[in-house]
Design a protein around this motif. Structure first.
Motif, mmCIF file in Angstrom:
data_model
loop_
_atom_site.group_PDB
_atom_site.id
_atom_site.type_symbol
_atom_site.label_atom_id
_atom_site.label_comp_id
_atom_site.label_asym_id
_atom_site.label_seq_id
_atom_site.Cartn_x
_atom_site.Cartn_y
_atom_site.Cartn_z
ATOM 1 N N PRO A 138 -7.994 10.728 46.038
ATOM 2 C CA PRO A 138 -7.920 9.264 46.086
ATOM 3 C C PRO A 138 -7.594 8.679 44.712
ATOM 4 C CG PRO A 138 -9.905 10.081 47.167
ATOM 5 C CD PRO A 138 -9.298 11.246 46.473
ATOM 6 N N ILE A 185 -7.983 6.591 41.423
ATOM 7 C CA ILE A 185 -9.155 6.314 40.604
ATOM 8 C C ILE A 185 -8.753 5.345 39.502
ATOM 9 C CG2 ILE A 185 -10.874 7.300 39.044
ATOM 10 C CD1 ILE A 185 -10.568 9.941 40.583
ATOM 11 N N ASP A 186 -9.565 4.320 39.290
ATOM 12 C CA ASP A 186 -9.332 3.380 38.202
ATOM 13 C C ASP A 186 -10.021 3.920 36.947
ATOM 14 O OD1 ASP A 186 -9.002 1.309 36.464
ATOM 15 O OD2 ASP A 186 -10.122 -0.175 37.627
ATOM 16 N N GLN A 194 -12.294 1.950 34.257
ATOM 17 C CA GLN A 194 -13.670 1.495 34.443
ATOM 18 C C GLN A 194 -14.551 2.074 33.328
ATOM 19 O OE1 GLN A 194 -14.557 -0.762 36.332
ATOM 20 N NE2 GLN A 194 -13.534 -0.732 38.318
ATOM 21 N N GLU A 232 -18.644 9.947 41.775
ATOM 22 C CA GLU A 232 -17.835 9.866 42.993
ATOM 23 C C GLU A 232 -18.115 8.560 43.739
ATOM 24 O OE1 GLU A 232 -17.003 12.423 47.091
ATOM 25 O OE2 GLU A 232 -18.875 12.696 45.987
ATOM 26 N N LYS A 233 -19.394 8.187 43.857
ATOM 27 C CA LYS A 233 -19.744 6.951 44.560
ATOM 28 C C LYS A 233 -19.126 5.733 43.879
ATOM 29 C CE LYS A 233 -24.219 7.914 44.579
ATOM 30 N NZ LYS A 233 -25.684 7.807 44.799
ATOM 31 N N VAL A 243 -16.347 5.404 42.488
ATOM 32 C CA VAL A 243 -14.914 5.187 42.733
ATOM 33 C C VAL A 243 -14.746 3.924 43.574
ATOM 34 C CG1 VAL A 243 -12.873 6.129 43.907
ATOM 35 C CG2 VAL A 243 -14.263 7.590 42.436
ATOM 36 N N THR A 244 -15.754 3.661 44.415
ATOM 37 C CA THR A 244 -15.822 2.402 45.168
ATOM 38 C C THR A 244 -17.125 1.709 44.767
ATOM 39 O OG1 THR A 244 -14.704 3.469 47.026
ATOM 40 C CG2 THR A 244 -15.732 1.351 47.460
ATOM 41 N N PRO A 245 -17.109 0.909 43.702
ATOM 42 C CA PRO A 245 -18.356 0.362 43.154
ATOM 43 C C PRO A 245 -19.080 -0.551 44.143
ATOM 44 C CG PRO A 245 -16.519 0.096 41.614
ATOM 45 C CD PRO A 245 -15.929 0.492 42.927
ATOM 46 N N ARG A 246 -20.395 -0.389 44.205
ATOM 47 C CA ARG A 246 -21.253 -1.267 45.007
ATOM 48 C C ARG A 246 -22.519 -1.569 44.217
ATOM 49 N NH1 ARG A 246 -23.660 0.843 48.769
ATOM 50 N NH2 ARG A 246 -23.258 3.043 48.290
ATOM 51 N N CYS A 272 -19.709 -4.951 35.131
ATOM 52 C CA CYS A 272 -19.440 -5.714 36.349
ATOM 53 C C CYS A 272 -19.319 -7.181 35.968
ATOM 54 C CB CYS A 272 -20.570 -5.510 37.362
ATOM 55 S SG CYS A 272 -20.449 -6.513 38.844
#
Length: 257
Positions: A4, A6-7, A10, A174-175, A177-180, A231
């Motif tokens: 996938p 990846i930015d 960050q 890994e988590k 990669v889609t920040p929450r 963030c």
């Protein structure tokens, strides 16, 4: 084989950006597998402490992964993002990763794999998958250990200019990669009051991984998107008014160091 997007800009990926971008480029230019890409990075960097990365099929059926890594000094690697980040952490912290593996393999040799890991293997796995390292002024450490989120992120916000957080756990990377917002690291508490740059040194981290100490779970949770600069939303103090993420200290208190 593709991974996938990846930015890499960050902030939490900064320690791994050079290797990560090189690995992704190697895959895109025909290296073929994650193991081959990691080997490419290893040779290009001249990293002597890191193991060799091999395909997952090198792990014999029925062989415990950690025991195999310890015996062969090779890391079976699948073609996925989880194992790619695992390899990047091996390359950045080879002595600490080797120490984790040594302790895991020792527990397996003594007790077998078993249905449950036991307290030491639980702590080792927690740090390996979700751990983080922090170099910070004492005031930030005190606020973090007390789960005093307002002091940590608002009242003492300026002190974060003197701090550095490095994510160690490959599942954590890994988590993100889609920040929450709820994603939380387990920060290794400082050894003997150490709070400065040595806390991020590979050899120092390896030395801190003492089995008796780890059995006391010397970790403190940190919601990583609360870190200033990590963030945009956390520039507003109200970001931290979320008890489902920024939870108060409960139970027995600060874990043992």
């Amino acid at each position: 084989m593709t991974l996938p997007a990846i930015d890499w800009a960050q902030p939490w990926l900064a320690p791994y950006r050079a290797g990560g971008e090189a690995g992704m480029q190697a895959i895109a230019h025909g290296e073929g597998s994650v193991a081959a890409a990691l080997q490419h990075i290893r040779h290009a960097s001249g990293q002597v402490w890191a193991p060799d990365f091999v395909g997952q099929d090198a792990l014999p059926a029925g062989q415990a992964y950690e025991a195999h890594v310890f015996c062969t000094r090779t890391v079976p690697t699948r073609d996925n993002l989880h194992d790619f980040f695992n390899g990047l952490v091996w390359l950045a912290f080879p002595q600490a990763k080797r120490r984790l593996n040594e302790l895991q393999a020792g527990e397996i040799a003594r007790d077998g794999v078993g249905a449950t890991r036991g307290p030491l293997r639980d702590a080792l796995t927690l740090f390996d998958e979700n751990g983080a390292l922090l170099d910070a002024p004492p005031a930030l450490w005190r606020a973090l250990a007390a789960r005093d989120w307002h002091t940590l992120f608002v009242g003492e916000r300026r002190l974060w200019r003197e701090a550095r957080l490095v994510l160690f756990g490959h599942a954590l990377l890994e988590k993100l990669v889609t920040p929450r917002k709820p994603i939380t690291a387990h920060v290794l508490l400082p050894l003997h009051g150490e709070t400065g740059p040595a806390a991020l040194d590979d050899a120092q981290v390896a030395a801190a991984l003492d089995p008796l100490r780890l059995g006391r779970k010397p970790f403190v949770p940190l919601p990583v998107l609360g870190v200033p600069g990590w963030c945009r939303d956390n520039e507003a103090a109200q970001f931290y008014d979320d008890p489902q993420v920024f939870r108060p200290l409960t139970g027995r208190g600060i874990p043992g160091a």
